[in-house]
Design an enzyme around this catalytic site. Structure first.
Site, PDB file in Angstrom:
ATOM      1  N   SER A   1       0.836  -1.206   0.000  1.00 53.69           N
ATOM      2  CA  SER A   1       0.000   0.000   0.000  1.00 53.69           C
ATOM      3  C   SER A   1       0.872   1.259   0.000  1.00 53.69           C
ATOM      4  CB  SER A   1      -0.981  -0.042   1.178  1.00 53.69           C
ATOM      5  OG  SER A   1      -1.956   0.954   1.058  1.00 53.69           O
TER       6      SER A   1
ATOM      7  N   LYS B   1      -1.339  -9.617  -0.395  1.00 58.36           N
ATOM      8  CA  LYS B   1      -2.664  -9.849   0.192  1.00 58.36           C
ATOM      9  C   LYS B   1      -3.491 -10.737  -0.733  1.00 58.36           C
ATOM     10  CE  LYS B   1      -4.336  -5.317  -1.434  1.00 58.36           C
ATOM     11  NZ  LYS B   1      -4.922  -4.022  -1.048  1.00 58.36           N
TER      12      LYS B   1
ATOM     13  N   ASP C   1      -2.510   6.136  -3.783  1.00 56.71           N
ATOM     14  CA  ASP C   1      -1.338   5.455  -3.226  1.00 56.71           C
ATOM     15  C   ASP C   1      -0.881   4.378  -4.225  1.00 56.71           C
ATOM     16  OD1 ASP C   1      -3.518   3.789  -2.853  1.00 56.71           O
ATOM     17  OD2 ASP C   1      -2.774   2.961  -0.978  1.00 56.71           O
TER      18      ASP C   1
ATOM     19  N   ASP D   1      -1.077   1.157  -4.660  1.00 57.13           N
ATOM     20  CA  ASP D   1      -1.974   0.107  -5.164  1.00 57.13           C
ATOM     21  C   ASP D   1      -3.363   0.649  -5.484  1.00 57.13           C
ATOM     22  OD1 ASP D   1      -2.667   0.303  -2.371  1.00 57.13           O
ATOM     23  OD2 ASP D   1      -3.676  -1.629  -2.526  1.00 57.13           O
TER      24      ASP D   1
ATOM     25  N   ASP E   1      -5.877   1.859  -3.850  1.00 64.73           N
ATOM     26  CA  ASP E   1      -7.100   1.636  -3.077  1.00 64.73           C
ATOM     27  C   ASP E   1      -7.473   2.874  -2.262  1.00 64.73           C
ATOM     28  OD1 ASP E   1      -5.153   1.414  -1.100  1.00 64.73           O
ATOM     29  OD2 ASP E   1      -5.972  -0.415  -0.211  1.00 64.73           O
TER      30      ASP E   1
ATOM     31  N   GLU F   1     -12.025   6.269   7.396  1.00 66.63           N
ATOM     32  CA  GLU F   1     -11.451   7.607   7.561  1.00 66.63           C
ATOM     33  C   GLU F   1     -10.032   7.701   6.992  1.00 66.63           C
ATOM     34  OE1 GLU F   1      -8.742   8.083   9.938  1.00 66.63           O
ATOM     35  OE2 GLU F   1      -8.761   5.912  10.162  1.00 66.63           O
TER      36      GLU F   1
END
Length: 546
Positions: free
Chosen positions: A146, A156, A304, A306, A308, A391
């Site tokens: 990440s 992952k 970022d 990757d 996400d 958040e």
């Protein structure tokens, strides 16, 4: 946390990793048997570590890939495994290790053609699209740590529902991987990369174009194109650079990619708050480069490595992730008429209570869950959650027709949604938030960290509501003490204390010897600081005996 004296400044040569050395360490250094720091720890964001720290080396990845191959076989998953990787230096050797093991286990693998990069949401979307057609089920692996610094690696697993694997799956993978490590990798099947590529099990496809063309099913791309917005994108050197290029071309958008470099040292970054290179698109320090260009665009975006997570920049600056979640929810549930009236909103219990007020005003059901995107997967998958967000700037939502698009966080659709909101309403998301704040109050929100021992972290995760003896918080009566999430009854691994005007939550850090406190007040900054002070006192009192 003290701000580093070079935070927000461009990285210098002395800040950069040695890519050749790091790659050599991946192959040469081995985890030490019995050393917990070197073991596989497979959370919902997968296993993360660094080759230099003996926590992300070839043995770890061979063992994890074998454990995943066995787990999918045990669960009858016989379709393809979509394997994506980001642009971190360790992602390349780990990608090779995964292909060697999966092919040796007879697993059919689909990868991006020409050794390209694949974002997390593209893997999730590809799994869902494949499985909707029927036949043998597909799953996926994403090789990414990440937004972590350049020296880190991560891997992952996403099962056939497309989302991050649940704890019952990750625990099996973790335990089996560690058992394989302890046994000297004797149970690992492996062939060479050349043999893997010639085996017929590894298939190259273009995963970019289907994702790009499918975006019209979830975001009003025609409205964005028609509005002629000037859009800027800083891909932060991540896995979605080609995606942003094709989005601009395919939809004929006025979109400028301000930096299209892929460099495994990430030398083009500005240093984060602590002086580290960290590709965190929700950090003003890390985003200093794009923020300096904000006047050139109606809206600018970043993701970022990757993809996400999302970062939304308006001419007023970088949007607070909590603020954007509230705006996105408020807009979506008024502009997606095909979503049923029972479709709910998912939020984590450390996200802003502004979301609660917006959802209540919309007359929608709010489902508050523990921290972790895994808690939204089932709701997005079956269409009962229209939106799920954290958040930490990660969210996803349904297609126009109420079916799932990505059951993992999708930074691309969240960026494009900001453009849709601006195109359709004539106001950017920051202007929308300012209006929400006028209606519902402007909350003051903060997150802080305090040191904690392993024993104290364990005690914090096992709290019960009656262990909190305080009856007031910052002058207001305490209305709730929670150790389980109200939305699903799952343990929150910590504590949340609420009043009518504010709240705090405390939970142990998953990666450091610390605990995190989240605080929010609707009565202003001074009141929030009082909540913070009393929160630390309440938690310290509880931990005193640990």
């Amino acid at each position: 946390m003290a701000i580093h004296n070079r935070a927000g400044q461009p990285a210098q040569q002395s800040d950069l990793i040695n890519v050749a050395q790091l790659t050599a360490q991946y192959y040469v250094l081995k985890p030490e048997a019995g050393n917990a720091e070197h073991a596989v720890k497979f959370g919902t964001s997968g296993h993360r570590g660094s080759a230099a720290r003996h926590s992300f080396n070839e043995p770890h990845i061979l063992a994890i890939a074998q454990a995943i191959a066995e787990e999918r076989a045990k669960n009858g998953i016989t379709g393809p495994c979509y394997v994506g990787k980001d642009t971190h230096a360790l992602s390349e050797p780990a990608f090779i290790s995964v292909l060697e093991v999966l092919a040796a286990n007879g697993v059919d693998v689909i990868v991006q053609e020409n050794n390209g990069f694949t974002p997390t949401p593209a893997v999730s979307n590809a799994i869902l699209v494949h499985n909707k057609k029927g036949g043998p089920l597909a799953d996926g692996i994403v090789i990414t740590p990440s937004h972590n610094p350049p020296e880190d690696g991560g891997i992952k697993y996403n099962p056939p529902n497309g989302g991050p694997a649940d704890t019952n799956v990750t625990k099996v993978v973790e335990d089996r991987a560690n058992a394989l490590l302890a046994d000297g990798l004797k149970g690992v099947k492996r062939i060479s990369l050349d043999e893997a590529m010639a085996s017929g099990h590894v298939k190259e496809q273009d995963l970019v174009q289907p994702f790009v063309e499918g975006l019209a099913d979830i975001v009003d791309m025609a409205a964005i194109q028609k509005a002629g917005l000037t859009l800027g994108v800083d891909p932060l050197g991540g896995s979605g650079i080609e995606y942003w290029k094709r989005i601009g071309e395919y939809y004929n958008l006025n979109l400028t990619i301000v930096n299209d470099q892929v460099d495994q040292t990430f030398r083009f970054m500005h240093l984060d708050k602590d002086g580290a290179i960290r590709m965190d698109c929700s950090s003003e320090c890390a985003m200093a480069g794009l923020l300096a260009l904000r006047d050139k665009f109606d809206l600018a975006f970043a993701n970022d490595p990757d993809y996400d997570r999302h970062g939304i920049v308006t001419p007023a600056g970088l949007m607070n992730p909590n603020h954007y979640l509230a705006v996105a929810i408020n807009y979506l549930f008024q502009h997606r008429p095909q979503w049923g009236k029972d479709v709910a909103v998912g939020k984590t219990l450390v996200s802003s209570a502004m979301i609660d007020r917006v959802v209540n005003d919309l007359g929608r059901k709010l489902v508050e869950v523990p921290v972790g995107f895994k808690w939204f997967v089932d709701g997005l998958f079956d269409g009962s959650f229209g939106f799920g967000g954290e958040e930490s700037a990660g969210a996803s939502f349904l297609r126009f027709d109420g079916t799932p698009w990505s059951t993992d966080k999708d930074g691309i659709i969240m960026c494009l949604l900001a453009a849709e909101i601006t195109a359709v309403t004539g106001k950017n998301p920051q202007e929308h938030y300012n209006e929400l704040a006028k209606r519902f109050g402007a909350p003051s929100y903060n997150r802080l960290q305090a040191a904690a021992t392993s024993a104290q972290k364990a005690a914090l995760s096992k709290l019960s509501p009656e262990m909190v003896s305080a009856s007031t918080l910052a002058g207001d009566p305490i209305t709730a003490r929670l150790t389980a999430a109200p939305g699903n009854g799952a343990s929150i691994g910590g504590l949340k204390v609420m009043t009518d005007n504010g709240w705090f939550a405390a939970r142990p850090s998953g990666t450091e010897d610390a605990y995190k406190i989240y605080c929010e007040s609707f009565l202003g900054e001074e009141h929030r600081k009082q909540i913070e002070k009393e929160a630390v006192e309440i938690v310290s009192e509880v931990l005193k005996n640990a």
